[in-house]
Design a protein around this motif. Structure first.
Motif, short mmCIF file in Angstrom:
data_model
loop_
_atom_site.label_atom_id
_atom_site.label_comp_id
_atom_site.label_asym_id
_atom_site.label_seq_id
_atom_site.Cartn_x
_atom_site.Cartn_y
_atom_site.Cartn_z
N VAL A 113 12.75 4.52 -44.16
CA VAL A 113 12.45 4.32 -45.57
C VAL A 113 12.56 2.83 -45.89
O VAL A 113 13.55 2.19 -45.52
CB VAL A 113 13.45 5.13 -46.44
N VAL B 47 11.09 13.28 -50.35
CA VAL B 47 9.96 13.42 -49.41
C VAL B 47 10.36 14.41 -48.33
O VAL B 47 11.48 14.37 -47.82
CB VAL B 47 9.60 12.06 -48.76
N SER C 269 17.46 10.86 -44.68
CA SER C 269 17.70 9.51 -45.18
C SER C 269 17.80 9.56 -46.69
O SER C 269 17.22 10.42 -47.34
CB SER C 269 16.56 8.57 -44.80
N ALA C 270 18.54 8.63 -47.24
CA ALA C 270 18.48 8.42 -48.67
C ALA C 270 17.20 7.67 -49.02
O ALA C 270 16.64 6.97 -48.18
CB ALA C 270 19.69 7.61 -49.13
N GLY C 271 16.72 7.85 -50.23
CA GLY C 271 15.52 7.15 -50.70
C GLY C 271 15.37 7.39 -52.19
O GLY C 271 16.13 8.15 -52.80
N VAL D 201 7.47 5.30 -46.78
CA VAL D 201 8.24 6.14 -45.87
C VAL D 201 7.41 6.39 -44.62
O VAL D 201 6.21 6.66 -44.71
CB VAL D 201 8.60 7.49 -46.52
N HIS E 164 15.73 0.79 -46.84
CA HIS E 164 16.89 1.38 -46.16
C HIS E 164 16.89 1.03 -44.68
O HIS E 164 17.88 0.53 -44.17
CB HIS E 164 16.90 2.90 -46.33
N HIS E 165 15.76 1.31 -44.02
CA HIS E 165 15.69 1.07 -42.58
C HIS E 165 14.97 -0.22 -42.23
O HIS E 165 15.05 -0.69 -41.10
CB HIS E 165 14.96 2.23 -41.89
N VAL F 194 13.76 12.81 -47.01
CA VAL F 194 14.26 11.66 -47.76
C VAL F 194 14.76 12.20 -49.10
O VAL F 194 14.00 12.84 -49.83
CB VAL F 194 13.15 10.61 -47.98
#
Lengths: 329, 329
Positions: free
Chosen positions: A56, B138, B132-134, A138, A59-60, B98
């Motif tokens: 994301v 998603v 994942s956080a976002g 994403v 985040h990443h 996400v």
């Protein structure tokens, strides 16, 4: 492309797909490529490995640090590494992308080239995908691998008396990240930054460890300490590591200058830094370690003081933040 | 769960995963389930089908219309349908999520239950995933299927003279969406709304068509017209459909009341509405159509007036918006 377009919102989904499909590699195991409801991939030993990883933006990866090609490379490599962690060879991946409408078409094409740079030399195909508009960029990759008739190497197979070993980089990605975050770049540090932006997993080490009889294995994506604890917990054992200054002095030395400049203990980067994607494996005592593997310590039985899932370093439980967690910063 | 938690940000990634893993089904083809770097799935005929589909909150579903279980069901079903569209049986899926930090943990568990409701009766495992956080919710699902030794049925195999046939629902999802969007609910319309929120693809029709010798096939996810054009383009042919009032009078009748209330032509929903996930297939002339398939028309060779990729209905190129496009609303 015949349609002049700056951002993805200028094109229909079909036009977008047509514009980047030629940039994606077809793999050696691909029987039916992109373009149908599903791809078809060969699985000659009657099984396939599958893993999925999502990235994301913000985040990443950061769009101001990473080019599209960097993001494509990273998305591919961190997935390929999960296949190596099973002792398998990667064969094919599919990619789902969520793109803000203002994403430059050039970014998307650059992303595809980065995936191709990672996959094509390995004969891995990018064999399918999906696109959607969304607020945040994403990338969700699913990767497949072939075990070549071997048993998969699980996290749960480590036994007391086994040797703990590692192949690949340690701490370099964390160092590169810290350097970028601090705004200090230049000189020798560029290599560390490149290792963060373009991780190079120990892909060949996975199948090599499997062939050598590894009892347990995983790729180190969230840090040696955190992933070591996962392996130890899955196996019901304790990992006792020696001092990293003695077992991997070269890795410590490679990040020592940067660590000194940033006021960090270099060993902390080796213990808690993720995303180098080395292979952490255990081998029965007496095994000749495959090329590239370095012994870090040994596996022991849990005790009242050191329960299953513990990792010790130089005889102590390290007081280091144990790596990345997406929901608890 | 031992940890009281309202939203996902209250838990670590490992705690979250541990809390929902028991809700996910293990499939009959699963050799190594969740918990390692990759899952291992059987592919008994030495091949596997793979497809990926991504759903974005606000684009593919609305959190005020769909429960977590509805979203999980939809994410599973629209992926399973892509496997059926190849003539294959689904075996296993992986899911990347996400989640905004404020996502209720109960929503996530409900989502897992919805996926399980869709997958478990088919013996399909949810064998891996990533979190994942976002900023935006998603869901990216990748699904796998088994061809059972048969050749995959591609979009490109339709030949002039073939029969065009369809199995499954048509227009019901579009009707349900329009009803929800208009705020008109109640009475007989609830079934249409349910068909939108919980699509029921013609999963068995895919392998049945393959066994009957279908020359081309795809699942109808973006509308009969748009997907028909894709199949026609891939095959280099024209699809000539008869009037839907004559070929599928029941499907027209089922949405007629709702269409009248909303001032819409019911046939437009059948032509342009996606997400019913029926199977659109072509069969050599003289084939006994499998149960559930209804002949819609025939395949013809392209001409100067009707180039490859054209779909005609009752002798004319329909003047209907040809279905959903994520980048061009």
């Amino acid at each position: 492309m015949t349609v002049p377009a700056d951002v993805v919102a200028d094109l229909s989904e079909d036009e977008l797909i047509a514009s980047f499909l030629p940039l994606l590699p077809r793999g050696g195991r691909t029987l039916v490529p992109n373009g149908d409801d599903a791809a078809v991939v060969a699985a000659p030993d009657g099984r396939f490995c599958v893993s999925t990883d999502v990235l994301v933006a913000g985040h990443h990866f950061r769009l101001d640090w990473s080019s599209g090609a960097d993001v494509g490379w990273r998305a591919a490599m961190q997935n390929l590494s999960d296949i190596a962690g099973m002792g398998a060879e990667p064969t094919a991946m599919v990619v789902a992308l969520v793109l803000p409408p203002a994403t430059p078409v050039a970014w998307l094409h650059d992303f595809c080239r980065g995936m191709g740079e990672a996959c094509a030399p390995l004969g891995v195909g990018v064999d399918g995908g999906d696109l959607s508009a969304g607020e945040q960029l994403v990338v969700a990759v699913t990767v497949h691998g072939d075990l070549g008739g071997r048993a998969p190497v699980l996290r749960s197979g480590a036994r007391p008396g086994d040797v703990v070993a590692h192949s690949g980089r340690l701490g370099r990605s964390a160092a590169g990240y810290a350097l970028l975050a601090s705004g200090r770049r230049g000189g020798a540090d560029e290599e560390l930054i490149t290792d963060f932006l373009r991780p190079r997993p120990a892909l060949a080490a996975g199948p090599a460890a499997a062939r050598a009889g590894a009892s347990a294995m995983m790729d180190v994506s969230d840090g040696l300490l955190r992933d070591g604890r996962r392996l130890a917990r899955a196996s019901g054992v304790v990992l006792e590591l020696g001092p990293l200054e003695e077992t991997v002095p070269g890795a410590v030395a490679q990040v020592a200058d940067a660590a000194a400049r940033l006021g960090v203990e270099p060993v902390d980067w080796l213990l808690s830094g993720g995303e180098d994607h080395g292979m952490l494996a255990t081998f029965p005592a007496g095994t000749t370690l495959p090329d590239g593997f370095v012994a870090l310590g040994r596996v022991s039985a849990p005790t009242a003081e050191l329960p299953a899932g513990t990792v010790t370093v130089a005889g102590a439980v390290p007081d280091v933040t144990p790596g990345w967690d997406h929901f608890r910063p």
